[in-house]
Scaffold this motif. Structure first.
Motif, PDB file in Angstrom:
ATOM      1  N   GLU A  15      22.124 -20.415  -8.071  1.00  0.00           N
ATOM      2  CA  GLU A  15      20.726 -20.616  -7.674  1.00  0.00           C
ATOM      3  C   GLU A  15      20.299 -19.575  -6.643  1.00  0.00           C
ATOM      4  O   GLU A  15      19.190 -19.036  -6.717  1.00  0.00           O
ATOM      5  N   ALA A  16      21.171 -19.292  -5.683  1.00  0.00           N
ATOM      6  CA  ALA A  16      20.854 -18.282  -4.663  1.00  0.00           C
ATOM      7  C   ALA A  16      20.671 -16.910  -5.312  1.00  0.00           C
ATOM      8  O   ALA A  16      19.747 -16.174  -4.968  1.00  0.00           O
ATOM      9  N   ALA A  17      21.524 -16.582  -6.257  1.00  0.00           N
ATOM     10  CA  ALA A  17      21.423 -15.293  -6.951  1.00  0.00           C
ATOM     11  C   ALA A  17      20.106 -15.201  -7.722  1.00  0.00           C
ATOM     12  O   ALA A  17      19.476 -14.135  -7.756  1.00  0.00           O
ATOM     13  N   GLU A  18      19.674 -16.307  -8.325  1.00  0.00           N
ATOM     14  CA  GLU A  18      18.395 -16.310  -9.043  1.00  0.00           C
ATOM     15  C   GLU A  18      17.223 -16.113  -8.081  1.00  0.00           C
ATOM     16  O   GLU A  18      16.300 -15.368  -8.371  1.00  0.00           O
ATOM     17  N   ILE A  19      17.272 -16.774  -6.934  1.00  0.00           N
ATOM     18  CA  ILE A  19      16.208 -16.640  -5.932  1.00  0.00           C
ATOM     19  C   ILE A  19      16.117 -15.192  -5.458  1.00  0.00           C
ATOM     20  O   ILE A  19      15.034 -14.635  -5.317  1.00  0.00           O
ATOM     21  N   LEU A  20      17.283 -14.589  -5.234  1.00  0.00           N
ATOM     22  CA  LEU A  20      17.327 -13.219  -4.722  1.00  0.00           C
ATOM     23  C   LEU A  20      17.184 -12.177  -5.821  1.00  0.00           C
ATOM     24  O   LEU A  20      17.039 -10.994  -5.518  1.00  0.00           O
ATOM     25  N   ASP A  21      17.245 -12.605  -7.064  1.00  0.00           N
ATOM     26  CA  ASP A  21      17.182 -11.689  -8.202  1.00  0.00           C
ATOM     27  C   ASP A  21      18.295 -10.653  -8.117  1.00  0.00           C
ATOM     28  O   ASP A  21      18.070  -9.444  -8.263  1.00  0.00           O
ATOM     29  N   LEU A  22      19.495 -11.152  -7.846  1.00  0.00           N
ATOM     30  CA  LEU A  22      20.694 -10.327  -7.743  1.00  0.00           C
ATOM     31  C   LEU A  22      21.839 -11.022  -8.474  1.00  0.00           C
ATOM     32  O   LEU A  22      21.841 -12.248  -8.594  1.00  0.00           O
ATOM     33  N   PRO A  23      22.829 -10.276  -8.925  1.00  0.00           N
ATOM     34  CA  PRO A  23      24.012 -10.924  -9.510  1.00  0.00           C
ATOM     35  C   PRO A  23      24.826 -11.652  -8.428  1.00  0.00           C
ATOM     36  O   PRO A  23      24.827 -11.243  -7.265  1.00  0.00           O
ATOM     37  N   ALA A  24      25.518 -12.698  -8.814  1.00  0.00           N
ATOM     38  CA  ALA A  24      26.310 -13.495  -7.871  1.00  0.00           C
ATOM     39  C   ALA A  24      27.395 -12.660  -7.191  1.00  0.00           C
ATOM     40  O   ALA A  24      27.706 -12.882  -6.017  1.00  0.00           O
ATOM     41  N   PHE A  29      30.119 -10.036  -2.379  1.00  0.00           N
ATOM     42  CA  PHE A  29      30.418  -8.776  -1.704  1.00  0.00           C
ATOM     43  C   PHE A  29      29.763  -8.756  -0.321  1.00  0.00           C
ATOM     44  O   PHE A  29      30.398  -8.374   0.668  1.00  0.00           O
ATOM     45  N   TRP A  30      28.494  -9.172  -0.246  1.00  0.00           N
ATOM     46  CA  TRP A  30      27.804  -9.188   1.050  1.00  0.00           C
ATOM     47  C   TRP A  30      28.506 -10.115   2.036  1.00  0.00           C
ATOM     48  O   TRP A  30      28.527  -9.841   3.232  1.00  0.00           O
ATOM     49  N   GLU A  31      29.089 -11.210   1.552  1.00  0.00           N
ATOM     50  CA  GLU A  31      29.846 -12.105   2.439  1.00  0.00           C
ATOM     51  C   GLU A  31      30.985 -11.355   3.118  1.00  0.00           C
ATOM     52  O   GLU A  31      31.312 -11.634   4.264  1.00  0.00           O
ATOM     53  N   SER A  32      31.577 -10.400   2.407  1.00  0.00           N
ATOM     54  CA  SER A  32      32.687  -9.639   2.985  1.00  0.00           C
ATOM     55  C   SER A  32      32.188  -8.568   3.959  1.00  0.00           C
ATOM     56  O   SER A  32      32.936  -8.126   4.823  1.00  0.00           O
TER      57      SER A  32
END
Length: 124
Positions: A15-24, A29-32
């Motif tokens: 759902e977060a990826a859909e909101i951001l229009d980015l792949p999961a 990767f950003w978490e790292s």
């Protein structure tokens, strides 16, 4: 956020990826790379993003994709301005794809644009 959930509901990584229009995988990767992105993890390692996590991610996306900052530059912007100002960028972004996107200016959120170099300045 028009998924039928409350604006305060937690979101899965899909759902977060859909909101951001980015792949999961970009969110993982950003978490790292950004220590402030800390979604809750439940059984089996499933990630659940709080509304403030989504706003921070939207702010990071804005800095990376719209302002042209590098990951290191975005990390410095977070360090200099604080995560609240970056998350405020995210709250100003309209996430409904049917609405007009109104790009917030750095002045609107209280960040001085001279606090990070523009893409042209970095390439010189």
């Amino acid at each position: 956020m028009s998924s039928g959930k409350s604006d305060q509901a937690f979101r899965t990584i899909t759902e977060a990826a859909e909101i951001l229009d980015l792949p999961a995988h970009v969110l993982r990767f950003w978490e790292s790379k950004f220590k402030h992105i800390k979604p809750m993890k439940r059984g089996g390692g499933r990630r659940y993003y709080r509304p403030e996590d989504i706003n921070l991610l939207l702010g990071i996306k804005h800095l990376l994709y719209s302002e042209g900052l590098t990951i290191k530059g975005t990390q410095k912007a977070i360090q200099t301005n604080g995560i609240k100002s970056i998350a405020k960028l995210g709250t100003n972004i309209v996430t409904d794809k049917n609405s007009r996107y109104s790009k917030p200016t750095t002045a609107e959120i209280g960040i001085k644009s001279n606090q990070w170099p523009s893409r042209l300045q970095r390439e010189r």
